[in-house]
Enzyme design. Sequence first.
Site, PDB file in Angstrom:
ATOM      1  N   ILE A 107       0.840  -1.195   0.000  1.00 56.45           N
ATOM      2  CA  ILE A 107       0.000   0.000   0.000  1.00 56.45           C
ATOM      3  C   ILE A 107       0.879   1.251   0.000  1.00 56.45           C
ATOM      4  CG2 ILE A 107      -0.213  -0.049   2.534  1.00 56.45           C
ATOM      5  CD1 ILE A 107      -3.112   1.005   2.193  1.00 56.45           C
ATOM      6  N   CYS A 108       0.420   2.286  -0.702  1.00 56.41           N
ATOM      7  CA  CYS A 108       1.057   3.605  -0.715  1.00 56.41           C
ATOM      8  C   CYS A 108       2.533   3.522  -1.116  1.00 56.41           C
ATOM      9  CB  CYS A 108       0.859   4.272   0.645  1.00 56.41           C
ATOM     10  SG  CYS A 108       1.299   6.036   0.687  1.00 56.41           S
ATOM     11  N   GLY A 109       3.442   3.978  -0.279  1.00 53.77           N
ATOM     12  CA  GLY A 109       4.853   4.033  -0.630  1.00 53.77           C
ATOM     13  C   GLY A 109       5.465   2.694  -0.954  1.00 53.77           C
TER      14      GLY A 109
END
Length: 212
Positions: A107-109
């Site tokens: 998720i995300c980064g």
Amino acid sequence: MITIYVYILDTLADWELGYVTSELNSGRFFKKDAQSVSLKTVSYSKDPIHTMGGLTIVPDCLIEDMVASETSVLLLPGANTWSDPKHGTIIEKASKFLSSGVLVCAICGATVALANIGVLDNRPHTSNGSGFLEMFSPCYKGQSFYIDDSSVADHNLITAGSTGGLLWAKQIIEHLGVFQSDTLEAWYNYFSTGKPEHFFALMQTLPSNNEN
């Protein structure tokens, strides 16, 4: 038993993991015959890490202690420190897990870290919006496989953007099969809308509430 490895690193985005770790660790909405779950935090060293929210977490195990099996899962949370080379080992491990059929969830980064090694170049995925991966991963070539949604499941890879933690959790739980389908649907409806009717529907799906 399902083993959930949660990679932890400094500046970990607390909110992104909250839904999925809470439900998998507590088992409060599991179906009767669900496999038991063991949740382990893992890192590159045994040093404690400090989350974005200021919490201190001490790893349960090291990367080399991880075991790849059909009941293993690797969760890669977002953080502002993924560019640090010391996290390269877990990304290499994630690539090997994917090749072995192990479920990997980023998720995300963490999606940038996967993009940097080409994992997202040829399979459906998402991140923090169109153009985000290109901005932070110059070698990214997966534009034609990008899906503009909060979370995307593609076999044993589940990716999400920073605001997609709830759908990400739903797709992970669904993949593991530890909820009844009606429980999962009511759970998602309740937490995505806050409407009380979905809470009562959720309670009615639980085994203890369906016994005569």
